[in-house]
Design a protein around this motif. Structure first.
Motif, PDB file in Angstrom:
ATOM      1  N   CYS A 108       0.822  -1.208   0.000  1.00 50.23           N
ATOM      2  CA  CYS A 108       0.000   0.000   0.000  1.00 50.23           C
ATOM      3  C   CYS A 108       0.860   1.263   0.000  1.00 50.23           C
ATOM      4  N   LEU A 109       0.621   2.110  -0.993  1.00 51.70           N
ATOM      5  CA  LEU A 109       1.240   3.433  -1.035  1.00 51.70           C
ATOM      6  C   LEU A 109       0.344   4.392  -0.269  1.00 51.70           C
ATOM      7  N   VAL A 110       0.928   5.193   0.614  1.00 48.93           N
ATOM      8  CA  VAL A 110       0.139   6.160   1.379  1.00 48.93           C
ATOM      9  C   VAL A 110       0.623   7.576   1.080  1.00 48.93           C
ATOM     10  N   ALA A 111      -0.326   8.515   1.138  1.00 50.62           N
ATOM     11  CA  ALA A 111      -0.023   9.924   0.903  1.00 50.62           C
ATOM     12  C   ALA A 111      -0.999  10.757   1.710  1.00 50.62           C
ATOM     13  N   ALA A 112      -0.729  12.050   1.794  1.00 48.40           N
ATOM     14  CA  ALA A 112      -1.638  12.948   2.514  1.00 48.40           C
ATOM     15  C   ALA A 112      -3.010  12.931   1.844  1.00 48.40           C
ATOM     16  N   PRO A 113      -4.089  13.023   2.628  1.00 49.31           N
ATOM     17  CA  PRO A 113      -5.426  13.026   2.032  1.00 49.31           C
ATOM     18  C   PRO A 113      -5.635  14.275   1.178  1.00 49.31           C
ATOM     19  N   ARG A 114      -6.491  14.146   0.177  1.00 53.37           N
ATOM     20  CA  ARG A 114      -6.786  15.328  -0.622  1.00 53.37           C
ATOM     21  C   ARG A 114      -8.276  15.466  -0.930  1.00 53.37           C
ATOM     22  N   ALA A 115      -9.108  14.652  -0.270  1.00 51.36           N
ATOM     23  CA  ALA A 115     -10.557  14.720  -0.494  1.00 51.36           C
ATOM     24  C   ALA A 115     -11.312  14.780   0.830  1.00 51.36           C
ATOM     25  N   GLY A 116     -10.659  15.360   1.849  1.00 47.36           N
ATOM     26  CA  GLY A 116     -11.324  15.499   3.135  1.00 47.36           C
ATOM     27  C   GLY A 116     -11.214  14.309   4.053  1.00 47.36           C
ATOM     28  N   GLY A 117     -10.457  13.273   3.646  1.00 48.08           N
ATOM     29  CA  GLY A 117     -10.317  12.077   4.470  1.00 48.08           C
ATOM     30  C   GLY A 117      -9.142  12.163   5.422  1.00 48.08           C
ATOM     31  N   SER A 118      -8.686  11.000   5.880  1.00 51.16           N
ATOM     32  CA  SER A 118      -7.587  10.930   6.839  1.00 51.16           C
ATOM     33  C   SER A 118      -6.260  10.557   6.187  1.00 51.16           C
ATOM     34  N   ILE A 119      -6.316   9.736   5.129  1.00 53.88           N
ATOM     35  CA  ILE A 119      -5.113   9.251   4.464  1.00 53.88           C
ATOM     36  C   ILE A 119      -5.498   8.841   3.044  1.00 53.88           C
ATOM     37  N   ALA A 120      -4.610   9.032   2.091  1.00 49.30           N
ATOM     38  CA  ALA A 120      -4.847   8.579   0.715  1.00 49.30           C
ATOM     39  C   ALA A 120      -4.071   7.294   0.474  1.00 49.30           C
ATOM     40  N   THR A 121      -4.674   6.349  -0.240  1.00 48.13           N
ATOM     41  CA  THR A 121      -4.046   5.040  -0.452  1.00 48.13           C
ATOM     42  C   THR A 121      -4.138   4.595  -1.902  1.00 48.13           C
ATOM     43  N   THR A 123       2.653   6.765   8.248  1.00 46.56           N
ATOM     44  CA  THR A 123       1.585   7.757   8.055  1.00 46.56           C
ATOM     45  C   THR A 123       1.808   9.015   8.889  1.00 46.56           C
ATOM     46  N   ALA A 124       2.789   8.981   9.791  1.00 48.07           N
ATOM     47  CA  ALA A 124       3.053  10.136  10.659  1.00 48.07           C
ATOM     48  C   ALA A 124       3.376  11.361   9.815  1.00 48.07           C
ATOM     49  N   GLY A 125       2.709  12.465  10.130  1.00 49.44           N
ATOM     50  CA  GLY A 125       2.966  13.702   9.422  1.00 49.44           C
ATOM     51  C   GLY A 125       2.143  13.889   8.163  1.00 49.44           C
ATOM     52  N   ALA A 131      -8.395  -1.705   4.790  1.00 48.62           N
ATOM     53  CA  ALA A 131      -8.764  -0.380   5.303  1.00 48.62           C
ATOM     54  C   ALA A 131      -8.638  -0.335   6.825  1.00 48.62           C
ATOM     55  N   VAL A 132      -9.067  -1.401   7.503  1.00 51.05           N
ATOM     56  CA  VAL A 132      -8.938  -1.461   8.960  1.00 51.05           C
ATOM     57  C   VAL A 132      -7.463  -1.383   9.356  1.00 51.05           C
ATOM     58  N   THR A 133      -6.614  -2.108   8.613  1.00 53.21           N
ATOM     59  CA  THR A 133      -5.194  -2.139   8.930  1.00 53.21           C
ATOM     60  C   THR A 133      -4.528  -0.796   8.666  1.00 53.21           C
ATOM     61  N   VAL A 134      -4.859  -0.155   7.541  1.00 55.39           N
ATOM     62  CA  VAL A 134      -4.307   1.173   7.249  1.00 55.39           C
ATOM     63  C   VAL A 134      -4.773   2.176   8.304  1.00 55.39           C
ATOM     64  N   ALA A 135      -6.061   2.127   8.658  1.00 63.02           N
ATOM     65  CA  ALA A 135      -6.591   3.042   9.682  1.00 63.02           C
ATOM     66  C   ALA A 135      -5.856   2.857  10.998  1.00 63.02           C
ATOM     67  N   THR A 136      -5.547   1.601  11.331  1.00 60.54           N
ATOM     68  CA  THR A 136      -4.818   1.325  12.569  1.00 60.54           C
ATOM     69  C   THR A 136      -3.427   1.945  12.529  1.00 60.54           C
ATOM     70  N   ALA A 137      -2.762   1.832  11.397  1.00 57.63           N
ATOM     71  CA  ALA A 137      -1.431   2.446  11.265  1.00 57.63           C
ATOM     72  C   ALA A 137      -1.503   3.949  11.486  1.00 57.63           C
ATOM     73  N   CYS A 138      -2.634   4.548  11.073  1.00 62.23           N
ATOM     74  CA  CYS A 138      -2.781   6.000  11.215  1.00 62.23           C
ATOM     75  C   CYS A 138      -2.860   6.442  12.678  1.00 62.23           C
ATOM     76  N   VAL A 139      -3.295   5.551  13.567  1.00 62.40           N
ATOM     77  CA  VAL A 139      -3.415   5.943  14.977  1.00 62.40           C
ATOM     78  C   VAL A 139      -2.185   5.525  15.781  1.00 62.40           C
ATOM     79  N   LEU A 140      -1.227   4.856  15.123  1.00 63.07           N
ATOM     80  CA  LEU A 140       0.035   4.523  15.780  1.00 63.07           C
ATOM     81  C   LEU A 140       1.032   5.636  15.465  1.00 63.07           C
ATOM     82  N   GLY A 141       1.496   6.305  16.478  1.00 61.21           N
ATOM     83  CA  GLY A 141       2.201   7.562  16.318  1.00 61.21           C
ATOM     84  C   GLY A 141       3.343   7.627  15.337  1.00 61.21           C
ATOM     85  N   ASP A 142       4.170   6.604  15.241  1.00 58.06           N
ATOM     86  CA  ASP A 142       5.417   6.734  14.486  1.00 58.06           C
ATOM     87  C   ASP A 142       5.440   5.915  13.203  1.00 58.06           C
ATOM     88  N   SER A 143       4.281   5.548  12.678  1.00 54.72           N
ATOM     89  CA  SER A 143       4.244   4.759  11.447  1.00 54.72           C
ATOM     90  C   SER A 143       4.570   5.644  10.246  1.00 54.72           C
TER      91      SER A 143
END
Length: 375
Positions: free
Chosen positions: A267-280, A311-313, A297-309
């Protein structure tokens, strides 16, 4: 099972179901061969694999429409239904029953009620489902006003045209579904040295909260994370790098040699650009997904709430112990509700989401009696 009097084909009852953004036939376990090898031969014939068009079977010439559900009443205490998911590939002769599929999971209870495995309740019907692939349990609820299954409604999920009745899935324990743990390397962020003709080093989050996933920043691979699916599927250099990385992290994730496995997903992740939390942009694992899988989606969302993944920043996550994480994908977004442990906010204790499903056709799939007999 007997052949029709007028042919040498064996009829096997099934219901062709859409589950979320996936599709495939559902069978009762009791109506399939009990021998796993013979069962798999039957499924390959029923789906028309291996053939990239699956012209001689029910498959839809795509991994998302090359899926099968097998259901039975459960004998596990507290569990209503057992579900075995099978992932087939259009052009391969493989039947993979090791991963989960949260989309097909949404169709399990409707199928079971259609086939009379459980009673239909007034108002709504809830059942606990055990996914045999990984031992994961969840509670699935469907709408049954007047003790009748309702498929029409106002719920909308991206990747499926129109609206339908909502189906809620409340996952009970998804951490380490296939891997030894949520973070199989023991770290939220890994720096991976990828060998090969063009070796490279990249940061990745190796995580499994329902689906083994390798998350990397799109920018670290020279991508934006907003590319069209067709462009990504045509990018052979990117796909080669992702596959080299996938093979490198398989042993790190406790999965061994993943050459012939359908996981981990990439999964490639990037900053959201449509009002969401993360782009994938997810690869499953060699084809870019038109959307994103439920458990991915559950797994990506979980990574978003783990501080240093990874997805940080770049991820935008709401505050609070119960938070909705909106995962953007090529055809829309997928919202996941996560509940965190109040004593350990880095630990996800519940994941819930909304799907839709419906039967498309019911009848019998016909296969050669030679295949059924194992000849």
């Amino acid at each position: 099972m007997t052949t029709h009097d007028h042919s040498d084909l064996v009829p096997v009852p099934c219901i062709l179901m859409r589950g979320g953004t996936s599709r495939g036939p559902f069978f009762l376990e009791s109506e399939l061969p009990s021998d796993p090898a013979l069962r798999d031969r039957f499924l390959l014939a029923a789906m028309g694999s291996p053939d990239k068009r699956q012209i001689d079977g029910l498959g839809g010439a795509h991994p998302l429409t090359s899926k099968v559900g097998i259901v039975r009443r459960s004998e596990t205490p507290g569990v209503d239904l057992d579900f075995l998911f099978a992932q087939l590939q259009p052009d391969k002769d493989t039947v993979d029953t090791s991963p989960n599929c949260g989309n097909m999971l949404a169709a399990v209870l409707p199928f079971a009620l259609e086939r009379g495995l459980l009673p239909v309740r007034q108002g709504a019907t809830t059942a606990r489902v055990l996914t045999l692939n990984t031992g994961m349990q969840c509670d699935v609820t469907v709408q049954t006003p007047g003790s009748r299954l309702q498929y029409t409604g106002e719920a909308r999920i991206d990747g499926v045209p129109g609206t339908a009745a909502p189906i809620t899935i409340d996952f009970l324990d998804t951490a380490g579904s296939v891997c030894p743990s949520l973070l199989p390397s023991g770290r939220v962020l890994d720096r991976i040295d990828v060998p090969g003709a063009a070796p490279f080093t990249i940061e990745a989050t190796l995580i499994d909260n329902g689906m083994p996933m390798v998350l990397v920043r799109a920018a670290d691979l020279g991508m934006t994370g907003y590319e069209d699916v067709a462009d990504l599927n045509a990018n052979t250099m990117l796909k080669a790098k992702l596959e080299a990385l996938r093979l490198a992290v398989g042993p790190v994730m406790g999965l061994g040699d993943v050459t012939n496995k359908n996981y981990p997903k990439m999964c490639l992740v990037a900053a959201p650009r449509a009002g969401g939390s993360i782009a994938t942009r997810c690869f499953i694992p060699h084809v870019c997904h038109e959307a994103i899988g439920v458990l991915a989606a559950v797994t990506v969302a979980t990574a978003c709430v783990l501080g240093d993944s990874v997805t940080a920043g770049i991820a935008g996550v709401p505050a609070g112990l119960v938070k909705t994480v909106s995962v953007e994908h090529p055809t829309g977004e997928f919202s996941v509700e996560l509940e965190l442990d109040k004593d350990n906010p880095q630990q996800v204790i519940r994941a819930a989401l909304l799907r839709t499903a419906r039967p498309i056709m019911r009848g019998e799939v016909l296969v050669s009696q030679d295949i059924w007999r194992g000849e």
